[in-house]
Design a protein around this motif. Structure first.
Motif, PDB file in Angstrom:
ATOM      1  N   GLY A  30       0.705  -1.315   0.048  1.00  0.00           N
ATOM      2  CA  GLY A  30       0.180   0.107   0.139  1.00  0.00           C
ATOM      3  C   GLY A  30       0.886   1.373  -0.129  1.00  0.00           C
ATOM      4  O   GLY A  30       0.422   2.203  -0.561  1.00  0.00           O
ATOM      5  N   PRO A  35      -2.438   3.805  -5.878  1.00  0.00           N
ATOM      6  CA  PRO A  35      -3.815   3.125  -5.634  1.00  0.00           C
ATOM      7  C   PRO A  35      -4.380   2.899  -6.881  1.00  0.00           C
ATOM      8  O   PRO A  35      -5.285   1.873  -6.709  1.00  0.00           O
ATOM      9  N   ALA A  38      -3.681  -0.980  -7.607  1.00  0.00           N
ATOM     10  CA  ALA A  38      -4.290  -2.219  -6.785  1.00  0.00           C
ATOM     11  C   ALA A  38      -5.435  -3.155  -7.487  1.00  0.00           C
ATOM     12  O   ALA A  38      -5.200  -4.437  -7.154  1.00  0.00           O
TER      13      ALA A  38
END
Length: 120
Positions: A30, A35, A38
């Protein structure tokens, strides 16, 4: 499937102990990844993880089968199989130590990636 209380507690504790290194790895990823990436990482992991734990028998060379034994996913699978007494290899301490090592390695990666994310 029926199991007694001791076997149920062993299964629950194996699941909890085995998921800790992968939760730490998730924290590290993370911090390292964007992001937006992902979804692609999760899609790729659905293919890689079953192969890495040895649950999908593929006709692969012996060297690849030997490398699977170095995967923390393989040791997590063996820990679960030993908790339910189903076709395991009787090396419980080895699997626990390997998961402990993976927890430490993933923890160092998470700490490094957190420091990197803070400086950026």
């Amino acid at each position: 499937m029926r199991m007694d209380l001791i076997q149920g507690l062993a299964l629950i504790s194996s699941l909890i102990l085995g998921i800790i290194p992968f939760a730490i790895l998730g924290l590290a990823l993370g911090y390292l990844l964007n992001p937006k990436s992902a979804d692609s990482i999760l899609s790729l992991s659905l293919i890689v993880i079953p192969i890495a734990c040895g649950s999908i028998p593929l006709p692969v060379p012996q060297i690849v089968q030997d490398l699977i034994a170095f995967s923390p996913f393989y040791h997590f699978r063996q820990l679960i199989l030993s908790a339910i007494n189903l076709n395991h290899d009787n090396h419980l301490i080895l699997h626990l130590l390997w998961l402990l090592w993976a927890c430490g390695a993933f923890g160092l990666l998470a700490a490094w990636s957190y420091q990197r994310d803070r400086t950026v």
